[in-house]
Design a protein around this motif. Sequence first.
Motif, mmCIF file in Angstrom:
data_model
loop_
_atom_site.group_PDB
_atom_site.id
_atom_site.type_symbol
_atom_site.label_atom_id
_atom_site.label_comp_id
_atom_site.label_asym_id
_atom_site.label_seq_id
_atom_site.Cartn_x
_atom_site.Cartn_y
_atom_site.Cartn_z
ATOM 1 N N GLY A 1 13.293 95.172 -17.967
ATOM 2 C CA GLY A 1 13.479 94.940 -19.285
ATOM 3 C C GLY A 1 13.183 96.314 -20.009
ATOM 4 O O GLY A 1 12.673 97.368 -19.554
ATOM 5 N N PHE B 1 12.240 88.993 -20.893
ATOM 6 C CA PHE B 1 11.844 89.746 -19.642
ATOM 7 C C PHE B 1 10.800 88.517 -18.838
ATOM 8 O O PHE B 1 11.409 88.265 -17.857
ATOM 9 C CB PHE B 1 11.159 90.905 -19.845
ATOM 10 C CG PHE B 1 10.601 91.282 -18.411
ATOM 11 C CD1 PHE B 1 11.433 91.913 -17.384
ATOM 12 C CD2 PHE B 1 9.118 91.122 -18.157
ATOM 13 C CE1 PHE B 1 10.658 92.322 -16.323
ATOM 14 C CE2 PHE B 1 8.616 91.507 -17.120
ATOM 15 C CZ PHE B 1 9.435 92.219 -16.118
ATOM 16 N N VAL C 1 17.556 92.996 -20.836
ATOM 17 C CA VAL C 1 16.995 92.395 -19.682
ATOM 18 C C VAL C 1 18.044 92.417 -18.590
ATOM 19 O O VAL C 1 19.163 91.974 -18.783
ATOM 20 C CB VAL C 1 16.267 91.063 -19.734
ATOM 21 C CG1 VAL C 1 15.738 90.721 -18.131
ATOM 22 C CG2 VAL C 1 15.034 91.047 -20.706
#
Length: 288
Positions: A266, A275, A257
């Motif tokens: 992500g 995420f 992420v």
Amino acid sequence: MRILKISAALLTIATSFALPPSASAQSRGKVLVVMSSTHELALRDGKKYATGYYLNEFVVPYRKLVEAGYEPVIANPNGDMPVMDVNSNNKMFFGGDELARAEAEKYVQTITQLQHPKMLAAVAADGGKGYVGLFIPGGHAPMADLLKDRNLGKILASFHQTGRPTGIICHGPVVLLSALSDPDAFLASMRANDGKANALAAGWPYAGYRLTVFSTGEEQQLEGPSGLGGNVEFYPVNALAEAGAHVDTVANWHSNVIVDRELITGQQPMSAPEFGDVLVRQLNARHR
């Protein structure tokens, strides 16, 4: 529908789907959830792949938004019901936990607004005002319609200009191309591989941003007969890099992420839990 088999050793992210706590009586704000209206992706050589949103990429962040007190509002180009990619309805995307998969599938059925999303044109008409954040799940579907949707381009431009958190996962980040001045010309250049795409990306709002997206290595693993059954027209990594982004990916099927300014991205399904947490954290920081 054939399901790609990925080594369980790579699936290190497990997700719990206990019943969520009651939503806050006072909403912390509306989060626009943009989804695709398409059911298939065109591949090279005229082939088609039946697709839709990925179950865990949608449900995991969505639930985290609800549990944090935000109010998700779903929208898509046609105002029709988004479909799920059946290949995503698999415990491999829930750390091998069959119960978590079943609970995610059941949770989707409780989201009544999926049946009648808002139309993107209506949201774009006022620049997406009234929303504190934006969330776009992945699956291959966004590569078919959202990446060239002019209404989404207007919405993204508004969120970019106002610095509102914009969270996009897996193939989803390719929709940032909709904010180009002429996404159709850019995409035609990518498909033709004529070397003109970079010049066509002049003025792109996300030029210089650091982000991640479904990696080329991951895509190539899916392109075999047990996955897509063909080759994508272009790789998301290449398209975003040509447009001017700094694309960073990690080893296949590992969580990744990246946050750069208002943008949260992500890499793939295994990134969904992290995420979702980061998206909520960025929304909370702005809320304060």
